[in-house]
Scaffold this motif. Structure first.
Motif, PDB file in Angstrom:
ATOM      1  N   TRP A  52       0.585  -1.222   0.117  1.00 29.59           N
ATOM      2  CA  TRP A  52       0.047  -0.105  -0.021  1.00 29.59           C
ATOM      3  C   TRP A  52       0.800   1.274   0.099  1.00 29.59           C
ATOM      4  O   TRP A  52       0.477   2.365  -0.292  1.00 29.59           O
ATOM      5  N   GLU A  80      -8.049  -1.892   2.475  1.00 30.89           N
ATOM      6  CA  GLU A  80      -7.701  -1.190   1.125  1.00 30.89           C
ATOM      7  C   GLU A  80      -9.029  -0.151   0.698  1.00 30.89           C
ATOM      8  O   GLU A  80      -8.892   0.702   0.302  1.00 30.89           O
ATOM      9  N   LYS A  90      -9.140   3.724   0.244  1.00 28.81           N
ATOM     10  CA  LYS A  90      -9.702   4.444  -0.933  1.00 28.81           C
ATOM     11  C   LYS A  90     -10.590   5.570  -0.545  1.00 28.81           C
ATOM     12  O   LYS A  90     -10.683   6.745  -0.939  1.00 28.81           O
ATOM     13  N   PRO A 144      -4.423   7.366  -2.163  1.00 33.87           N
ATOM     14  CA  PRO A 144      -4.336   6.510  -3.387  1.00 33.87           C
ATOM     15  C   PRO A 144      -3.934   4.999  -3.705  1.00 33.87           C
ATOM     16  O   PRO A 144      -2.608   4.772  -4.014  1.00 33.87           O
ATOM     17  N   VAL A 145      -4.619   4.092  -3.099  1.00 32.71           N
ATOM     18  CA  VAL A 145      -4.196   2.758  -2.988  1.00 32.71           C
ATOM     19  C   VAL A 145      -4.724   2.184  -4.249  1.00 32.71           C
ATOM     20  O   VAL A 145      -5.776   2.333  -4.663  1.00 32.71           O
ATOM     21  N   THR A 146      -4.001   1.105  -4.742  1.00 27.49           N
ATOM     22  CA  THR A 146      -4.456   0.025  -5.872  1.00 27.49           C
ATOM     23  C   THR A 146      -5.148  -0.930  -4.850  1.00 27.49           C
ATOM     24  O   THR A 146      -4.531  -1.815  -4.304  1.00 27.49           O
ATOM     25  N   LEU A 147      -6.499  -1.119  -5.135  1.00 29.21           N
ATOM     26  CA  LEU A 147      -7.360  -2.031  -4.789  1.00 29.21           C
ATOM     27  C   LEU A 147      -6.927  -3.618  -4.983  1.00 29.21           C
ATOM     28  O   LEU A 147      -6.442  -3.683  -6.265  1.00 29.21           O
ATOM     29  N   SER A 178      -4.033  -4.503  -4.188  1.00 26.37           N
ATOM     30  CA  SER A 178      -2.404  -4.644  -3.991  1.00 26.37           C
ATOM     31  C   SER A 178      -1.866  -5.440  -2.890  1.00 26.37           C
ATOM     32  O   SER A 178      -1.060  -6.319  -2.757  1.00 26.37           O
ATOM     33  N   SER A 188      -6.156  -9.977  -8.318  1.00 25.37           N
ATOM     34  CA  SER A 188      -6.978  -9.521  -9.407  1.00 25.37           C
ATOM     35  C   SER A 188      -8.324  -9.643  -9.261  1.00 25.37           C
ATOM     36  O   SER A 188      -9.178  -8.717  -9.457  1.00 25.37           O
ATOM     37  N   ALA A 199      -9.409  -7.211  -6.247  1.00 26.47           N
ATOM     38  CA  ALA A 199      -9.469  -6.029  -6.877  1.00 26.47           C
ATOM     39  C   ALA A 199     -10.779  -5.486  -7.607  1.00 26.47           C
ATOM     40  O   ALA A 199     -11.468  -4.524  -7.444  1.00 26.47           O
ATOM     41  N   ALA A 253     -13.394  -2.989  -6.006  1.00 31.84           N
ATOM     42  CA  ALA A 253     -13.834  -1.542  -6.933  1.00 31.84           C
ATOM     43  C   ALA A 253     -15.050  -1.568  -6.932  1.00 31.84           C
ATOM     44  O   ALA A 253     -15.739  -0.341  -6.644  1.00 31.84           O
TER      45      ALA A 253
END
Lengths: 359, 359, 359, 359
Positions: free
Chosen positions: A250, A325, A329, A334-337, A339, B339, B342, B346
């Motif tokens: 993160w 996560e 967000k 700015p986290v990449t879900l 990750s 993946s 995510a 999202a």
């Protein structure tokens, strides 16, 4: 029932010479039991201030009229054992009666090195008692009462034993029992002597215990021994490592400043300054029913905590990380879900669990 | 207790005119109750074979000596309602006594359109009874007994109500009750008349019910009504959508062939031909304590199933999806860890849950 | 779990050759299972009408289209085994396919002699199946499936096993299993063949059982075996004898007409004609929270019933008897308070319980 | 949850001005909380020695370094309030800081008159604090904190509330809270100030409470209020009277010397000198699973105790009395079996219970 419990509970402390007490109280009461039975008002203690729980214990020591020599560190650092070494070295008069240390500081996710404390005391042949708060460590982290020469170790029923609150479990070394004979701190409810008297009589209890908690302890110990205490500890290590990998993914920092202090029962995560960590905790609960820990006192607003002790498995942890996560967000980080989950599960998937699954 | 339960349980069927029966049995017994009380040996039924559970119900119908007109579809397709329309159109002599349909085929994750069935019957003014297995749909999917003119609807305590197994809940329309007066299928334990007799007497039970399950049903209904039945259904829709997005992200295909049939309570996932789906289910359980559904009968080895009905929240689902990813990788499928989580998170993070979290 | 249960449950029937079925149903369903798996419509059965529960079973037999040869006795008398002997003697053509008998008629407190039934059948070498309702006897009265050549025996979870309602326990002899191959009664939910198919596969269940009840059965059997099945039966004998001594002391008559039929699980007591026994039951419940049994059907208003089966000890029984005395006085019967308790406790105090007390 | 509990728990003390504390401890800890928060080492207390529990409390007071003025009575007599009056009259310098009294001495079945204590203090306008142990009285005997001007009252979860052990419930008057500001007894775990601080913050707990016990307390209070606190007290009065009539019928003497001191929660019975009361207790448990109380300390071997507090009804009491009769006979006392039950049930049958029975 009690007789077997007293025998079996020694195993979670890894002691054969210790004497355990199952006290109907909380961790705070267990602290008080450890202190008042072994020390007298005015006694000098060395105690480490590294976070909220060590702070509260120091506060108790002061209110119980001990002369507390506080060794402070940054919140996020471990106990300053160099400072301890200096104090012990200088104290040739043996004015220090006890070294009091929290094994695992829950507020900052810091685990202290107890073996080193013992080495320091031994190196200077210092007779100070070695008192350890193991509330968030015993049954989850490596803990060796006899090997490390700990004089009083304590935990509570509601932590790694996954029981309801209400039982303080205190274990005293022969040296601690000896000290209790001369310690003049006033105590009645917490007095070990009352317990010892009833141990001898074979009736075990100076007052009515909670039968329900005793049966609960029996069940908790049975589950623990079935999985294997060392396997339980290895499971905590594995899940903690996965958690820290997620935090890295993160792009966030661990509140714990050095790897040697990383806690395998709780991870405190530092948030960017533009985010209020309390808002993360609030949203996690409100929106996802996820219970995170607040940053306390000095780190209020700055860290949130992920607990990973007790009856927890891989998928519960990964679900929790996925929740964190989404909350990150939600609050604008700015986290990449996915990750953190990816990093954690890559580790978990490639390492073999040491324990067989159970139904 | 029973009186209020009988009144309240009608709400989960969305009926005011129906008469419910709380039978100490399983879903299989509830099927038998629906059939034997309304039909006579030799009666013609139209029944749809689309998966393992519809197959078992058809088998029961045949063994109960009905003349079953089986309409078969691919496993993964919904009930062929065009074929139904033709049969109903042709049946001007009204030889078809009942249309029997599984609302949600658990084996393939297919939800049938009950409103269309009603439209067909109405269009041809056909008097056939409309019998619906709602075992994996009622309390989780949109279900409207009165509006859709369903004559017998049934479910079990252990599905969306999250109770122990042991109670078949059957609800009969006035037309079904009328049919029961002349139906000659032999029945005693499952006979509605015995229930109706005791309903009139106010003692309610022809034989001893499970008091524990009745209290359980009371609690389950209270929880359901507290969250709101429509909110519960919306929650299932939301979690199912997230699950399907994860399956897409993994590059796997949904066993359900068209979007109109997507089930919001279970998702059946097709695995590549070089993988045995049973191995996925076995490893998920053994390594991660994750309970997936096997592919059954025609789809054995080809699909595994992710259940998402009942008392489930976002993080439990995401933990489950993370587990599936690890298992997929374990068995050699080239999935990118994280993946699916995510994709699902999202969607979940961007959509507002319709229900407030509860403690 | 199931595998061990199926093995252990045979012990309560005292059978080694029988095959048990744990069916998610009630006693009524267990009856239906016993009958439909072994008999065909039109088959002649001999069945004894001696009280409400035997009446209900006969009603079921008739509705299942058997040709029931009813042998009626006074309510309070046992099954007329002389009449049975005559019928069996005359039936050289073997038109009688089954003898159906309730071991213990709960409505009147009558226990029938199953050994004599077997002797009659053997004496005439008659091949009729021997079907026994052991709902209120098995695990409480002496019951020997193999020794007495019983072909189907059945009980329910909620009687002497002291579990919640919901499991019918049926045990079939090899001869009964053989009969099931040709029996043409329509059955699906209750069909033993489905169970036998899954027994062979090792997955045991044709449909979802109640896991909770299976764990309950495990616990109930463990308690039973810990006390010892024969000790449990002796305890029932002892408490029943005490109950009958109390009834004598009150100057009331046992509904059971002869000592040979006295039931050790329930005592039905005849009240003087100027008293309505239903009023006794109503007051006992309302004023003392004491649950007595109503007189049913032919003996309505004339008898009340004291149940003494399951998890019951001396003091609970004496408390119950003290309650009955007060209620009798309340309704105007000239009882001497304490008289029944005195008679019962004199017996209990002078006889040694066969079992040690447990915590 | 806690907020409502703190409000509702005041009702069991009959106080509106008191401040309650729900402390994770036992009765012994509740004593310590009452004393250390209101008194300073060296303070003079007047305390009454009338049995084992008052003895233990006095021992605690002495070990906590108070100057205890012990007023001793025969075991079986109530607190000597004439002696109290003299001491209060003489103490014009107000050296007496607190009067400490056990409302109901469990060891001897003696209930002290708290209203008289208040009258004495008021008569001499003496400012001493009035501290009351209500462990075996509150929720069972008439108790009026505000009306009787009690400054600290306390009970435990495991007595009349019928909960598991583990919660000490302490209630402090405004005057007691005022005293806590200057009391110098060392305390941390038991310190009211920590509670008061968190009450103000609205987070209520200085350390982790037992959520389970809090829900338990909620349920216990709901049951209590549903029955009605005054009805609960009347039920205790009624069952206690029945018990004493049984003791009379057996020709045995109540350990309590005068009727004014009769306890409605426990009856201590004196056995003839040729019988060891411990043998009665042992046999009652071993042979009849009946739990009686031992004679403690001065009355060891001389009395046994019948407890009748908490969730108890008529038939449970009568069963217990029947058990006592059998044991008395077992040990060679010439009791007429049934005599005590007869006396008790004659009283119970002729008096109307004040409460309707519940399911």
């Amino acid at each position: 029932l009690t007789k077997n419990l007293l025998e079996d509970v020694k195993k979670i402390f890894k002691t054969t010479s210790g004497t355990p007490f199952l006290i109907p109280t909380t961790g705070t009461g267990a602290w008080e039991s450890a202190l008042t039975n072994t020390l007298s008002p005015g006694d000098r203690t060395v105690s480490f201030l590294i976070g909220q729980f060590s702070l509260l214990w120091i506060d108790q020591q002061q209110r119980l009229k001990f002369n507390v020599d506080v060794v402070e560190s940054d919140w996020g650092a471990g106990a300053d054992l160099d400072a301890l070494a200096s104090k012990i070295a200088e104290d040739t008069a043996h004015t220090i009666k006890a070294v009091c240390i929290v094994h695992n500081e829950t507020a900052t996710g810091v685990t202290n090195n107890l073996a080193t404390v013992r080495k320091i005391l031994d190196h200077y042949q210092h007779p100070a008692l070695f008192l350890v708060d193991g509330v968030s460590s015993i049954c989850a982290l490596d803990f060796r009462m006899d090997e490390w020469g700990i004089d009083v170790a304590l935990t509570g029923s509601q932590k790694a034993l996954s029981l309801p609150t209400g039982m303080g479990i205190v274990c005293a070394s022969p040296k601690a029992l000896e000290a209790s004979k001369t310690a003049t701190s006033v105590r009645v409810f917490f007095d070990w002597n009352d317990y010892l008297k009833f141990y001898k009589l074979g009736s075990y209890w100076p007052y009515t215990p909670s039968i329900q908690l005793l049966y609960g302890l029996r069940a908790a110990l049975d589950l623990l021994f079935e999985e294997g205490l060392d396997n339980v500890i290895a499971r905590h290590t594995r899940l903690a490592k996965a958690t820290r990998l997620a935090v890295d993914a993160w792009g966030l920092k661990n509140c714990t400043q050095k790897e040697e202090w990383f806690s395998d029962t709780v991870t405190a995560v530092i948030v960017p300054s533009y985010i209020d960590s309390a808002e993360i905790v609030r949203r996690a609960w409100k929106r996802y029913n996820l219970s995170l820990g607040l940053g306390l006192n000095k780190v209020a607003g700055k860290v949130f905590r992920i607990g990973h002790l007790g009856n927890l498995n891989e998928l519960q942890l990964l679900g929790c990380l996925a929740g964190v996560e989404m909350v990150l967000k939600d609050v604008g980080y700015p986290v990449t879900l996915g990750s953190g989950v990816a990093a954690a599960s890559a580790f978990l998937q490639n390492t073999t669990p040491l324990i067989p699954s159970r139904i």
